[in-house]
Design a protein around this motif. Structure first.
Motif, PDB file in Angstrom:
ATOM      1  N   TYR A   1      40.470  27.065  41.022  1.00 52.72           N
ATOM      2  CA  TYR A   1      40.301  27.991  40.207  1.00 52.72           C
ATOM      3  C   TYR A   1      41.329  28.413  39.240  1.00 52.72           C
ATOM      4  O   TYR A   1      42.287  28.280  39.376  1.00 52.72           O
ATOM      5  CB  TYR A   1      39.569  29.236  39.996  1.00 52.72           C
ATOM      6  CG  TYR A   1      38.732  29.331  41.436  1.00 52.72           C
ATOM      7  CD1 TYR A   1      37.520  28.718  40.702  1.00 52.72           C
ATOM      8  CD2 TYR A   1      39.458  29.762  42.449  1.00 52.72           C
ATOM      9  CE1 TYR A   1      36.512  28.828  41.580  1.00 52.72           C
ATOM     10  CE2 TYR A   1      38.159  29.430  42.853  1.00 52.72           C
ATOM     11  CZ  TYR A   1      36.781  29.248  42.989  1.00 52.72           C
ATOM     12  OH  TYR A   1      35.248  29.528  43.741  1.00 52.72           O
ATOM     13  N   PRO A   2      41.090  28.386  37.555  1.00 55.09           N
ATOM     14  CA  PRO A   2      42.134  28.417  36.217  1.00 55.09           C
ATOM     15  C   PRO A   2      42.560  30.026  36.677  1.00 55.09           C
ATOM     16  O   PRO A   2      41.513  30.963  36.996  1.00 55.09           O
ATOM     17  CB  PRO A   2      41.931  28.170  35.109  1.00 55.09           C
ATOM     18  CG  PRO A   2      39.987  27.959  36.103  1.00 55.09           C
ATOM     19  CD  PRO A   2      40.087  28.156  37.223  1.00 55.09           C
ATOM     20  N   ILE A   3      43.609  30.967  35.985  1.00 55.31           N
ATOM     21  CA  ILE A   3      44.155  31.972  35.964  1.00 55.31           C
ATOM     22  C   ILE A   3      44.394  32.336  34.775  1.00 55.31           C
ATOM     23  O   ILE A   3      44.795  31.415  33.957  1.00 55.31           O
ATOM     24  CB  ILE A   3      44.577  32.657  36.974  1.00 55.31           C
ATOM     25  CG1 ILE A   3      46.176  31.906  36.735  1.00 55.31           C
ATOM     26  CG2 ILE A   3      44.072  32.333  38.689  1.00 55.31           C
ATOM     27  CD1 ILE A   3      47.627  32.212  37.757  1.00 55.31           C
ATOM     28  N   PRO A   4      44.540  33.173  34.200  1.00 54.29           N
ATOM     29  CA  PRO A   4      44.966  33.584  32.497  1.00 54.29           C
ATOM     30  C   PRO A   4      46.653  33.550  32.484  1.00 54.29           C
ATOM     31  O   PRO A   4      47.182  32.945  33.629  1.00 54.29           O
ATOM     32  CB  PRO A   4      45.089  35.035  32.464  1.00 54.29           C
ATOM     33  CG  PRO A   4      43.787  35.766  33.458  1.00 54.29           C
ATOM     34  CD  PRO A   4      43.679  34.601  35.013  1.00 54.29           C
TER      35      PRO A   4
ATOM     36  N   GLY B   1      36.854  37.478  40.389  1.00 55.74           N
ATOM     37  CA  GLY B   1      35.875  37.527  40.338  1.00 55.74           C
ATOM     38  C   GLY B   1      35.505  35.892  40.875  1.00 55.74           C
ATOM     39  O   GLY B   1      34.163  35.816  41.018  1.00 55.74           O
ATOM     40  N   PRO B   2      35.971  35.196  40.807  1.00 59.85           N
ATOM     41  CA  PRO B   2      35.778  34.104  41.569  1.00 59.85           C
ATOM     42  C   PRO B   2      35.757  33.664  42.600  1.00 59.85           C
ATOM     43  O   PRO B   2      34.377  32.919  42.854  1.00 59.85           O
ATOM     44  CB  PRO B   2      36.922  33.094  40.649  1.00 59.85           C
ATOM     45  CG  PRO B   2      37.302  33.441  39.781  1.00 59.85           C
ATOM     46  CD  PRO B   2      37.088  34.440  39.563  1.00 59.85           C
TER      47      PRO B   2
ATOM     48  N   LEU C   1      31.680  34.131  47.501  1.00 59.06           N
ATOM     49  CA  LEU C   1      31.463  34.677  48.906  1.00 59.06           C
ATOM     50  C   LEU C   1      29.794  34.878  48.918  1.00 59.06           C
ATOM     51  O   LEU C   1      29.285  35.022  49.488  1.00 59.06           O
ATOM     52  CB  LEU C   1      32.188  35.633  48.797  1.00 59.06           C
ATOM     53  CG  LEU C   1      33.944  35.994  49.150  1.00 59.06           C
ATOM     54  CD1 LEU C   1      34.083  37.402  49.054  1.00 59.06           C
ATOM     55  CD2 LEU C   1      34.217  35.009  50.047  1.00 59.06           C
ATOM     56  N   ARG C   2      29.229  35.272  47.410  1.00 56.78           N
ATOM     57  CA  ARG C   2      28.288  35.385  47.151  1.00 56.78           C
ATOM     58  C   ARG C   2      27.317  34.104  48.070  1.00 56.78           C
ATOM     59  O   ARG C   2      26.294  34.574  48.326  1.00 56.78           O
ATOM     60  CB  ARG C   2      27.878  36.186  45.993  1.00 56.78           C
ATOM     61  CG  ARG C   2      28.354  37.547  46.144  1.00 56.78           C
ATOM     62  CD  ARG C   2      27.711  38.568  44.847  1.00 56.78           C
ATOM     63  NE  ARG C   2      28.084  38.091  43.691  1.00 56.78           N
ATOM     64  CZ  ARG C   2      28.989  37.946  43.135  1.00 56.78           C
ATOM     65  NH1 ARG C   2      29.813  39.295  43.496  1.00 56.78           N
ATOM     66  NH2 ARG C   2      30.061  37.590  41.795  1.00 56.78           N
TER      67      ARG C   2
END
Length: 474
Positions: free
Chosen positions: A76-79, A110-111, A116-117
């Protein structure tokens, strides 16, 4: 991005989600643990930032993660985050330039929650194994009925015991010779920056949500300490698992490092093949240490005067993997030419496991990061301990004063001083060419054999891993 193709329609009894801190020493350990768990036919999903995950996979030794069908990578990308300059001349040697990436990584919450959901309905039990410094990232697992988490500590059980429990720390101090106490070796003073201490505290708050703790160690190495920690854990209704060593212990048969590309790594390994057993010392200070030019010069002079064969990794600390700018650390003029018959200098990242597992290596001058310690111990290589920051001073005490499989190059109370060439020379000669060094090496080799045996069928480490798998699959 997810690789390889993930099929979440099939019901699995248990699914693992690994959430490492995106720093090499942390990522590397949980990648290796993923291999051990996936061998039990348990799907493992590994979370990382896009760039750091790619780097860790490229550096991985002993196995190829892309060939295991039950390991899935989620990048995942991050800021964007600040990337401060390295400060090799600073009094405090803690790599403060890494704090921004650690803070930015908390944006993975968030990701991770979304994944997990998504995975929760596909399995009987969803297990989250997260770095102790990524606690805030996984906190949303509490809303998933079939999820439970385990906190992974990337440092020794010894260091955690000293850090987290005053009661246990007092008991552990009784295991150490009094001289070590009077010299102030057991200390966290100056090990971290004040800002990073706050980050650690904020993330460790979330350990109260986990069902237990996991360590990259084994009963052979830290049994008395683990027993004390287990008693403390039971009082808090928690579990403790010593599942290490995570790294492959039979590196000779599993290495994938190329010997044919003609590069510096290939030349290093081919040169090692020509040396006699236990005659070469390996010098490397990990991915978070940058020495001053003055200190580099003193090391070079000490190695030259020791007349000992060596492999020396000379590179700056990892800074920002998105920055391709390369820096060249300058050595004394003519040094490499003068030592060319007995020394190899590597200016790139080096395959540490392959080097430590080579028969020619008889010693390891190390910063005593836990990755390096457990790898060296599992390979039966004695350590010349040179702690620089973080948990390293306490790991050095464990190695030299409790396990007695190493010697101290310098005392931690002298951490701000430049270590002179004579000190370096003396440490190298003592470890590689003295009766004392031979005794330390014998103890290290015996412990290495015991650790490797523990990972085989019926060994204590294998049984503990089997027990963990049985527990999470219940």
């Amino acid at each position: 991005m997810v690789t390889p193709t993930m099929n979440i329609t099939n019901q699995n009894n248990v699914v693992i989600v690994m959430v490492p801190l995106p720093l090499q020493g942390h990522l590397n350990q949980l990648l290796h643990l993923s291999r051990l768990i996936s061998a039990h036919n348990v799907p493992v999903h590994i979370i990382s930032t896009t760039t750091h995950g790619r780097q860790a996979k490229l550096r991985l030794q002993g196995w190829d993660p892309n060939t295991i069908s039950t390991i899935f990578f989620h990048d995942y990308p991050i800021p964007t985050y600040a990337s401060p300059s390295l400060k090799p001349n600073s009094d405090n040697k803690f790599p403060s330039h890494l704090l921004p990436i650690c803070e930015a990584a908390t944006n993975l919450r968030g990701p991770v929650a979304a994944l997990l959901r998504k995975l929760g309905p596909t399995t009987h039990r969803l297990i989250i194994i997260h770095d102790s410094l990524m606690g805030s990232v996984v906190q949303d697992f509490v809303s998933i009925p079939n999820a439970e988490s385990y906190t992974f500590h990337s440092v020794s059980a010894f260091s955690i015991a000293l850090y987290t429990s005053k009661h246990v720390a007092e008991q552990i101090r009784k295991l150490i010779e009094p001289k070590a106490l009077t010299q102030g070796l057991i200390s966290f003073e100056g090990c971290f920056s004040s800002e990073f201490k706050k980050f650690i505290t904020s993330q460790h708050e979330y350990t109260k949500l986990s069902s237990g703790r996991i360590y990259n160690t084994c009963r052979v190495v830290e049994q008395p300490i683990l027993e004390l920690l287990e008693a403390d854990a039971r009082n808090n209704n928690k579990l403790l698992w010593a599942l290490g060593p995570f790294n492959p212990v039979d590196i000779k048969s599993s290495s994938k490092v190329s010997r044919k590309d003609g590069g510096p790594v290939a030349r290093c390994l081919n040169w090692l093949d020509k040396q006699s057993s236990n005659t070469v010392i390996f010098i490397s200070f990990g991915t978070t240490t940058t020495f001053s030019l003055e200190q580099i010069t003193e090391i070079a002079i000490g190695l030259e005067k020791s007349y000992t064969k060596f492999i020396w990794v000379v590179r700056e600390a990892d800074k920002d993997v998105t920055n391709n700018k390369k820096f060249r650390v300058e050595l004394p003029q003519g040094f490499e030419e003068r030592v060319k018959d007995r020394g190899v200098v590597i200016r790139v990242w080096a395959p540490q496991l392959d080097i430590l597992g080579h028969k020619s290596i008889g010693g390891f001058m190390s910063h005593c990061g836990w990755n390096s310690c457990i790898e060296s111990i599992s390979m039966g290589v004695p350590i010349a301990a040179w702690p620089v920051h973080s948990d390293q001073p306490n790991n050095a005490v464990l190695v030299t004063k409790i396990l007695k499989v190493g010697l101290l190059v310098k005392e931690w109370c002298q951490s701000e001083d430049v270590v002179g060439s004579m000190v370096v020379e003396t440490a190298v000669r003592r470890l590689m060419g003295s009766k004392d060094g031979d005794e330390i090496r014998k103890r290290a080799m015996v412990m290495g054999r015991r650790v490797r045996k523990s990972t085989r069928d019926g060994g204590v480490s294998r049984l503990e891993l089997d027990s963990f798998i049985d527990h999470i699959s219940r």
